[in-house]
Enzyme design. Structure first.
Site, short mmCIF file in Angstrom:
data_model
loop_
_atom_site.label_atom_id
_atom_site.label_comp_id
_atom_site.label_asym_id
_atom_site.label_seq_id
_atom_site.Cartn_x
_atom_site.Cartn_y
_atom_site.Cartn_z
CB CYS A 165 -5.43 4.01 -4.37
SG CYS A 165 -4.62 2.39 -4.53
CB CYS A 219 -0.91 0.00 1.22
SG CYS A 219 -1.89 1.51 1.39
#
Length: 275
Positions: free
Chosen positions: A209, A76
């Protein structure tokens, strides 16, 4: 169980609960329940994911990153920047650090106004292929930037039904069994690039994101011949900048740069995550 100290942090609107677990303060046998419970919006702290900072005998630390549904993604980008700043604030690492993830070792530099991380090299870059979505054909690109991403260029970013179309892409048979993340990119005013993302594991649109921004930047650079760096404006209004070297379909020296904000710190009580 004693309350667990935590930080709430945000990377361009992607928010995380971060816990220093070097002394094993989180009960392993209740970990998944804690993750899912603590990440619930309105019922608890609420977050897109939860990060545990844990010891490593090889680099500065290792992390365990969990999506809000309790799943374990390999990487991530926004979470990595937040983890790096958390580690610096707590004296776990210096401004320049390295830490282990399921995607490999991530290098990070904590600056005065943001964090820059070196990503692992992307894999399986593929552009301009058709995808059938509910009887209509959409041209997309895909790349794995630590986790799999599909990128679709659209005319109007506001007109996209990100949740509905994102789910069609996320659960598409072509990406089974693990599924993929889905990103939608459009040209905005003043030459800006706008991006919205449906995230696997959160199962909803998120405000940003990091790995999705990297995926979009690389696919647009490949298809449009854009030079490094490429900046994109996320749904939160924040900007993420991607630096890279590209030769044909091969991408190396990929860096993601953006903010990593401390929102607050607190203690997670057991009643905050129990149902």
């Amino acid at each position: 169980m004693k309350p667990i100290p935590f930080f709430k942090m945000s990377g361009s609107g992607n928010d995380f609960i971060i816990i220093d677990n070097r002394a094993a303060v989180v009960p392993e046998d209740r970990l998944e329940r804690l993750v899912v419970g603590a990440c619930r919006r309105k019922m608890s702290v609420g977050a897109d994911g939860l990060i545990l900072i844990e010891p490593s005998d090889r680099v500065d630390f290792r992390w365990r990153f969990f999506n809000a549904d309790g799943s374990l993604p390999d990487m991530c980008g926004n979470g990595a920047r937040c983890a790096a700043r958390f580690a610096f604030i707590h004296g776990i690492a210096d401004r320049q650090m390295a830490f282990d993830t399921l995607a490999g070792t991530i290098e990070a530099t904590v600056g005065e106004h943001g964090v820059r991380i070196r990503m692992t090299d992307p894999a399986r870059l593929k552009t301009g292929f058709p995808l059938d979505l509910d009887g209509r054909t959409v041209m997309v690109g895909s790349v794995n930037t630590g986790v799999p991403h599909v990128v679709t260029v659209v005319d109007d970013i506001e007109a996209v039904d990100v949740v509905r179309t994102g789910r069609l892409i996320r659960f598409h048979p072509d990406f089974a069994p693990d599924g993929t993340n889905a990103n939608f990119v459009a040209d905005g005013p003043g030459g800006r690039l706008l991006i919205r993302t449906y995230e696997r594991g959160v199962e909803d649109e998120t405000l940003a994101c990091g790995t999705g921004n990297v995926a979009a930047a690389l696919i647009l650079a490949h298809d449009r011949g854009l030079a490094s760096p490429v900046s994109l404006t996320t749904r939160s209004g924040g900007q993420l900048t991607v630096h890279f070297t590209m030769k044909g379909d091969r991408c190396t020296d990929v860096f993601l740069e953006g903010d990593a904000r401390v929102i607050y710190r607190g203690e997670l009580w057991e009643e905050a995550w129990l149902t």
